[in-house]
Scaffold this motif. Structure first.
Motif: not given
Length: 744
Positions: A457-460, A462-470
């Motif tokens: 999964v593509i993650k940030c 810096h923050c280790e959360v999934a990036l949100t697709l816009h």
């Protein structure tokens, strides 16, 4: 001596978030008390406005001539109890809102619904005299059959409902009025309270506690007898009988003249939960929820205030039931994020219940098979008392869990949402006439991007959360603002099978019907339960085995008890695992464990299937093993590393405006204000919100993290003070969200 009332007016603006003193006219002194709703004149134009009385004194704060009188009380308004006003003040300080917003929260029912009047006929004559009058009536040549029948009926029963007399007995009102004029009977009117549980029957059946349940209850009872009022975490595996322990605790509290509130996370659980409590406690039980009519909700408040019911069951808002002698608050499935309000004030029912219990000298019991990290960490620190139920009742085995690797399914050419193994198991259960539950854990899903070949999964970074697709093709982190273009191939394995992960229950239902054409399928989600009674209709049909397969969102796997269900499956565990906030792994673990707990609750063993592209993720592995403590240790290590709750506290400042420039300028101003005040503080942002524009309103966010909750409250107060002092900021709205449950 003149009395004065401190009134907070019914306008939710920060600039007016203070009380104003009014004089109580002598003729109103017996009607106005703390909590009363009143009409007053306000402002230079003396417009009429409503408000709440939050204090009464005999000392004037201004010159007598400058204090206006209260114009009147609001007819049919429900008074707020003084204890609930204290709770509203606490909520305002701890969660950020105006006092008026907090008052409206603790008063879910603002106005009494129209009362339902009922009438009874009561015989005033002594029985012997009435029989004599009846004999005289019959001896006359011209006698009234209707009056005779009425008098005869009253001699037999002494008191009769008006509806029965005019309906079933078919006696005209003129005959009733004639006997009333003679002084033979009285017509008595009274208010009839709506009872949403009137059709239920109390059962005398009582289930006795097993050894583990008895130990948990006795620990609570011993503290209660010693006058200790605390908070308890009842940590029991699915099917361990937590509800039976709740009922024994409630019985203990009721025997001391106290009342109890039972909170449940979903309206869908109301019917089944109430049936259990009603079978034990009968008409001492009532319910409150948003699907009830205004009249029903109003009457339940009145019944609680008058102690006509002593146990209130319902979702979050039932916490504010105005019981005068509250002794116990139970929060079932305390880990559920539905206990966190998403409207201002954004309070959490768990912490608010603890504060209400403190004000009431009551106890709180939190129950869960998968406790929130917040609750379990407090239990480990000794802030909560830990009570454990490590085994299912009757020593039934926990369901066998199997993880299906969807990457392997893709490599083998299966692109269906139903894996080959799950398809085999469904066929087997259908042949055996056993039931199946299939759920999609889509809550929190926000357009993450994953690779179906390798599962990454593509993650940030810096923050280790999934990036949100816009929609613009870029991916963003909504904690720190990091952004990147969406990749066309997987950066890990180079596969072209990469993209946004989206799914819905309606699509899955179509696939199930097409794949298993002979199966009877029900779907349960927000659409199918929109109408009143929708939950009971679907769950009742499934409980009566009128369907073979129940497809739905996570609402179908919470707390329900269906003995014929032997197979439960999570069709796409990755939907919640990769949500764009730091709680994704915790929610996934909890959902999968709760789902597994729905299988094998009867005599036959249960099976759980977890379909995922990330079979090695610790949340999936530990859920399959039902190993909460292993999950807790790994997840807390991650939270501590990133300073996420409960390792630290988080405050999200949400800035909104019709003007994009105003929102951005205000957000930048607040971020700079906070950094100057606390140079060493961890402040991220401002960044655009996950949905940067909603209903033509632009949205920005600032994230602040600190181990000290009081420092975050001080940050909130700084922003509130700046809002009050700076007129240029009146074009923006600001919300505060402490320890948020969802990404903004």
């Amino acid at each position: 001596m003149a009395k004065y009332a401190d009134v907070i007016i019914d306008i939710s603006r920060g600039q007016l978030d203070k009380s104003f003193q009014y004089r109580i006219p002598a003729e109103m002194e017996d009607r106005i008390r703390i909590g009363s709703r009143v009409r007053v004149s306000f402002g230079s134009d003396r417009r009429k406005i409503r408000g709440y009385v939050i204090g009464i004194s005999e000392k004037a704060k201004l010159e007598e001539a400058k204090i206006r009188p209260i114009d009147g009380t609001v007819r049919d308004a429900i008074d707020i109890e003084s204890q609930l006003i204290s709770l509203a003040v606490w909520m305002k300080d701890h969660y950020g809102s105006t006092l008026n917003q907090a008052l409206k929260t603790v008063l879910p029912i603002k106005v009494k619904a129209a009362a339902r009047e009922k009438k009874n006929l009561r015989l005033l004559l002594p029985p012997e005299e009435a029989r004599g009058e009846l004999a005289c009536m019959r001896a006359r040549k011209r006698h009234s059959v209707a009056k005779e029948r009425l008098l005869e009926a009253l001699i037999q029963d002494q008191s009769l409902p008006w509806e029965l007399v005019t309906g079933e007995l078919n006696i005209p009102s003129a005959s009733i009025r004639d006997l009333e004029k003679r002084g033979w009977l009285a017509v008595e009117s009274f208010r009839s309270m709506r009872n949403p549980l009137a059709a239920l029957q109390k059962s005398e059946k009582r289930i006795w506690l097993n050894e583990q349940q008895e130990q948990a209850f006795q620990a609570f009872a011993a503290d209660w007898d010693l006058g200790r009022r605390g908070t308890y975490l009842l940590y029991g595996v699915t099917g361990s009988g937590k509800t039976q322990v709740y009922m024994e605790m409630i019985a203990k509290v009721l025997s001391q003249g106290k009342e109890a509130i039972v909170l449940i996370p979903e309206i869908s659980l109301t019917y089944q939960t109430v049936m259990r409590f009603y079978s034990r406690f009968g008409d001492q039980v009532s319910i409150l929820n948003s699907r009830m009519s205004a009249g029903e909700r109003s009457d339940q408040f009145e019944r609680a205030k008058e102690e006509k019911v002593r146990i209130m069951v319902g979702p979050r808002s039932a916490l504010f039931t105005p019981f005068p002698n509250l002794g116990l608050i139970v929060i079932d499935e305390e880990h559920e994020n539905s206990y966190k309000s998403e409207t201002v004030p954004k309070y959490h029912a768990r912490e608010t219940a603890v504060e209400r219990a403190r004000l009431s000298s009551a106890s709180v019991v939190l129950g869960s098979a998968t406790p929130s990290l917040e609750a379990f960490s407090r239990a480990k620190r000794g802030e909560y008392s830990l009570l454990s139920l490590p085994s299912r009742v009757e020593n039934r085995a926990l369901p066998d869990c199997q993880v299906v690797d969807l990457r392997e399914e893709l490599r083998e050419g299966n692109r269906s949402v139903i894996s080959r193994r799950l398809g085999q198991l469904i066929e087997d259960r259908l042949k055996k006439k056993e039931q199946i539950m299939l759920f999609i854990n889509r809550r929190g899903m926000a357009g993450f991007v994953s690779c179906r070949s390798c599962g990454s999964v593509i993650k940030c970074p810096h923050c280790e959360v999934a990036l949100t697709l816009h929609k613009n093709g870029r991916m963003s982190c909504h904690y720190c603002g990091y952004s990147m273009p969406a990749p066309r191939t997987c950066p890990r394995c180079g596969s072209r099978f990469i993209g946004g992960m989206r799914a819905g229950t309606e699509k899955f239902e179509e696939v199930i019907r097409r794949t298993f054409p002979g199966a009877r399928v029900l779907r349960m989600d927000a659409d199918t339960t929109r109408s009143k009674g929708g939950y009971q209709r679907i769950l009742g049909a499934f409980a009566n085995q009128e369907a073979d397969i129940l497809v739905g969102t996570q609402m179908i796997v919470k707390g329900h008890d269906f003995p014929n269900v032997t197979l439960v499956a999570a069709l796409a565990a990755d939907l919640s695992l990769n949500s764009s906030d730091f709680r994704g792994a915790e929610r996934t673990f909890q959902l999968l464990c709760q789902a597994a707990g729905r299988a094998g609750r009867g005599d036959r063993p249960g099976k759980m299937v977890i379909q995922t592209y990330q079979p090695g993720h610790f949340a999936i592995v530990d859920a399959a093993r039902q190993d909460y403590e292993s999950f807790y240790d790994q997840e807390m290590a991650y939270r501590s590393l990133m300073s996420y709750p409960p390792a630290a506290h988080m405050l999200v400042v949400q800035i909104m405006s019709d003007s994009e420039q105003a929102a951005e300028s205000a957000a930048a101003l607040f971020a700079e204000l906070l950094r100057r005040a606390r140079p060493g503080g961890r402040i991220d942002g401002p960044v655009k919100a996950r949905i940067a524009k909603l209903a033509d309103v632009y949205r920005q966010a600032i994230y602040i993290r600190d181990e000290d909750y009081d420092l975050l409250i001080a940050d909130k107060n700084r922003i509130e003070d700046r809002l009050l002092a700076d007129r240029s900021l009146r074009a923006v709205n600001v919300w505060f969200d402490f320890d948020p449950m969802n990404a903004f």
